[in-house]
Design an enzyme around this catalytic site. Structure first.
Site, PDB file in Angstrom:
ATOM      1  CB  ALA A  59     -16.391  13.309 110.380  1.00  0.00           C
ATOM      2  N   GLY A  99     -19.818  11.181 107.295  1.00  0.00           N
ATOM      3  CA  GLY A  99     -20.469  12.448 107.622  1.00  0.00           C
ATOM      4  C   GLY A  99     -20.968  13.192 106.386  1.00  0.00           C
ATOM      5  CD  GLU A 148     -23.351  10.182 109.682  1.00  0.00           C
ATOM      6  OE1 GLU A 148     -22.163  10.587 109.646  1.00  0.00           O
ATOM      7  OE2 GLU A 148     -23.853   9.617 110.666  1.00  0.00           O
ATOM      8  CD  GLU A 176     -19.528   6.703 109.256  1.00  0.00           C
ATOM      9  OE1 GLU A 176     -19.962   5.774 108.536  1.00  0.00           O
ATOM     10  OE2 GLU A 176     -19.922   7.868 109.171  1.00  0.00           O
TER      11      GLU A 176
HETATM   12  N1  CAA Z   1     -10.893  13.019 106.634  1.00  0.00           N
HETATM   13  C1  CAA Z   1      -9.713  13.614 106.463  1.00  0.00           C
HETATM   14  N2  CAA Z   1      -9.034  13.632 105.286  1.00  0.00           N
HETATM   15  C2  CAA Z   1      -9.623  13.014 104.251  1.00  0.00           C
HETATM   16  C3  CAA Z   1     -10.858  12.348 104.342  1.00  0.00           C
HETATM   17  C4  CAA Z   1     -11.518  12.380 105.605  1.00  0.00           C
HETATM   18  N3  CAA Z   1     -12.725  11.832 105.807  1.00  0.00           N
HETATM   19  N4  CAA Z   1     -11.170  11.807 103.149  1.00  0.00           N
HETATM   20  C5  CAA Z   1     -10.158  12.115 102.329  1.00  0.00           C
HETATM   21  N5  CAA Z   1      -9.214  12.847 102.981  1.00  0.00           N
HETATM   22  C6  CAA Z   1      -7.956  13.370 102.471  1.00  0.00           C
HETATM   23  C7  CAA Z   1      -6.932  12.268 102.265  1.00  0.00           C
HETATM   24  O1  CAA Z   1      -6.282  11.964 103.477  1.00  0.00           O
HETATM   25  C8  CAA Z   1      -6.018  12.913 101.252  1.00  0.00           C
HETATM   26  O2  CAA Z   1      -5.179  13.823 101.932  1.00  0.00           O
HETATM   27  P1  CAA Z   1      -3.570  13.843 101.628  1.00  0.00           P
HETATM   28  O3  CAA Z   1      -3.496  14.311 100.196  1.00  0.00           O
HETATM   29  O4  CAA Z   1      -3.058  14.828 102.614  1.00  0.00           O
HETATM   30  O5  CAA Z   1      -3.102  12.442 101.796  1.00  0.00           O
HETATM   31  C9  CAA Z   1      -6.976  13.724 100.380  1.00  0.00           C
HETATM   32  O6  CAA Z   1      -8.164  13.897 101.157  1.00  0.00           O
HETATM   33  C10 CAA Z   1      -7.367  13.024  99.100  1.00  0.00           C
HETATM   34  O7  CAA Z   1      -7.840  11.726  99.443  1.00  0.00           O
HETATM   35  P2  CAA Z   1      -7.292  10.373  98.769  1.00  0.00           P
HETATM   36  O8  CAA Z   1      -5.861  10.540  98.370  1.00  0.00           O
HETATM   37  O9  CAA Z   1      -7.618   9.256  99.699  1.00  0.00           O
HETATM   38  O10 CAA Z   1      -8.189  10.352  97.442  1.00  0.00           O
HETATM   39  P3  CAA Z   1      -8.670   9.059  96.643  1.00  0.00           P
HETATM   40  O11 CAA Z   1      -9.303   9.582  95.400  1.00  0.00           O
HETATM   41  O12 CAA Z   1      -7.584   8.063  96.510  1.00  0.00           O
HETATM   42  O13 CAA Z   1      -9.786   8.371  97.578  1.00  0.00           O
HETATM   43  C11 CAA Z   1     -11.739   8.368  99.029  1.00  0.00           C
HETATM   44  C12 CAA Z   1     -11.004   9.063  97.849  1.00  0.00           C
HETATM   45  C13 CAA Z   1     -12.222   6.987  98.605  1.00  0.00           C
HETATM   46  C14 CAA Z   1     -12.951   9.275  99.347  1.00  0.00           C
HETATM   47  C15 CAA Z   1     -10.793   8.235 100.254  1.00  0.00           C
HETATM   48  O14 CAA Z   1     -10.213   9.513 100.480  1.00  0.00           O
HETATM   49  C16 CAA Z   1     -11.480   7.817 101.505  1.00  0.00           C
HETATM   50  O15 CAA Z   1     -11.779   6.641 101.664  1.00  0.00           O
HETATM   51  N6  CAA Z   1     -11.735   8.768 102.458  1.00  0.00           N
HETATM   52  C17 CAA Z   1     -12.259   8.474 103.756  1.00  0.00           C
HETATM   53  C18 CAA Z   1     -13.738   8.109 103.703  1.00  0.00           C
HETATM   54  C19 CAA Z   1     -14.262   7.803 105.091  1.00  0.00           C
HETATM   55  O16 CAA Z   1     -13.865   6.860 105.727  1.00  0.00           O
HETATM   56  N7  CAA Z   1     -15.222   8.631 105.569  1.00  0.00           N
HETATM   57  C20 CAA Z   1     -15.815   8.465 106.884  1.00  0.00           C
HETATM   58  C21 CAA Z   1     -15.124   9.357 107.870  1.00  0.00           C
HETATM   59  S1  CAA Z   1     -15.612   9.044 109.544  1.00  0.00           S
HETATM   60  C22 CAA Z   1     -17.076   9.840 109.724  1.00  0.00           C
HETATM   61  O17 CAA Z   1     -17.577  10.483 108.825  1.00  0.00           O
HETATM   62  C23 CAA Z   1     -17.687   9.698 111.093  1.00  0.00           C
HETATM   63  C24 CAA Z   1     -19.077  10.175 111.209  1.00  0.00           C
HETATM   64  O18 CAA Z   1     -20.043   9.464 111.225  1.00  0.00           O
HETATM   65  C25 CAA Z   1     -19.358  11.564 111.348  1.00  0.00           C
END
Ligand code: CAA
Length: 257
Positions: free
Chosen positions: A65, A108, A111, A131
């Site tokens: 998400a 998400g 999911e 999460e």
């Molecule tokens: N939400 C918003 N933006 C996101 C995102 C997310 N879930 N995942 C990645 N992005 C964005 C990053 O912020 C980044 O944006 P900027 O260029 O503006 O900084 C861009 O996508 C590229 O990401 P990274 O630079 O982090 O890329 P990476 O290759 O170094 O890492 C990754 C990839 C491991 C997937 C890392 O992006 C990451 O850990 N993302 C978050 C994963 C996460 O925690 N997901 C759970 C979200 S909460 C949820 O889903 C709740 C639920 O149950 C519904």
């Protein structure tokens, strides 16, 4: 219709939805979830479509998400809006949905894949429910559907530690149906979807409904549901066509009637 966050294509009875927010690794924001539902509404009412495939990019099916959209939300906001209700509609679809997962399927994103009827993935797929690292918990069914898919031990471990599960382990654990090379994933998924789309949509939808009953009711109730559904399919022309075609040694021509 103009889409900003997805792409929609149709091919041989299959609707293909590609998540398309590459700059944020297909993070699921409200607009994307809304567009995905509008596309699904279209495909569900399109009589030409018998199966739907959801996919993302090579690097990410979806990285979760949208954290940037959620960070400042407050409890009253999201409680009164019943945040993520829109996402639940994806799981309520009646036509079959296949997820073709390459790269990250996190939070998400994982999911969303779990809401589909089955998952095919590429060798680089990574599934996780991270999460807990954000001080929250899965909110689109992850604690329930992952547990049903892989059992309590792995679901607990993944949700509590945020560990990523790779493709081979995901297949061994029952999370995904099959693993393909990166190059083959989409083509193989579309081929499976086309095979489903050739069948009688009535029996396909009844099979989906009947298997999903297994997660909701007792075995006795589920068996009763399956038996009654089986009886009712004899009211269709497709049952006559399917069985006659076998006897006459020719391919069946289903009309969804
Ligand atoms: N939400 C918003 N933006 C996101 C995102 C997310 N879930 N995942 C990645 N992005 C964005 C990053 O912020 C980044 O944006 P900027 O260029 O503006 O900084 C861009 O996508 C590229 O990401 P990274 O630079 O982090 O890329 P990476 O290759 O170094 O890492 C990754 C990839 C491991 C997937 C890392 O992006 C990451 O850990 N993302 C978050 C994963 C996460 O925690 N997901 C759970 C979200 S909460 C949820 O889903 C709740 C639920 O149950 C519904």
């Amino acid at each position: 219709m103009q889409w900003d966050t997805i792409l929609l294509e149709k091919r041989n009875g299959v609707g293909l939805i590609t998540l398309n927010r590459p700059k944020s690794l297909n993070a699921l924001n409200t607009q994307l979830i809304s567009e995905m539902n509008q596309a699904l509404d279209q495909l569900e009412t399109d009589p030409e479509i018998g199966c739907i495939v959801l996919t993302g990019s090579e690097k990410a099916f979806a990285a979760g998400a949208d954290i940037k959209e959620m960070v400042e939300l407050s409890f009253p906001n999201i409680y009164f809006d019943d945040f993520f209700t829109l996402a639940d509609r994806i799981a309520q679809r009646r036509k079959p949905l296949i997820a073709a997962v390459s790269g990250y399927a996190l939070g998400g994103g994982c999911e969303l894949a779990l809401m589909c009827d089955f998952i095919y993935c590429a060798e680089n797929a990574k599934f996780a429910l991270p999460e807990v690292t954000l001080g929250v918990l899965p909110g689109i069914g992850g604690t329930q559907r992952l547990t049903l898919a892989v059992g309590k031990a792995k679901a607990m471990e993944m949700c509590l530690t945020a560990r990523q599960m790779g493709a081979q382990e995901a297949e061994k654990s029952g999370l995904v149906a099959r693993v393909f090379s990166q190059q083959e994933l989409l083509e193989q998924t579309l081929q499976a979807a086309e095979k489903i789309a050739e069948k009688s949509l009535i029996s396909v939808m009844m099979i989906k409904e009947s298997i999903n009953r297994a997660f909701e009711v007792s075995l006795a109730e589920g068996l009763r549901f399956e038996r009654r559904t089986f009886h009712s399919v004899f009211a269709t022309l497709d049952q006559k066509e399917g069985m006659r075609a076998f006897i006459e040694k020719r391919p069946a021509k289903f009309t969804n009637r």
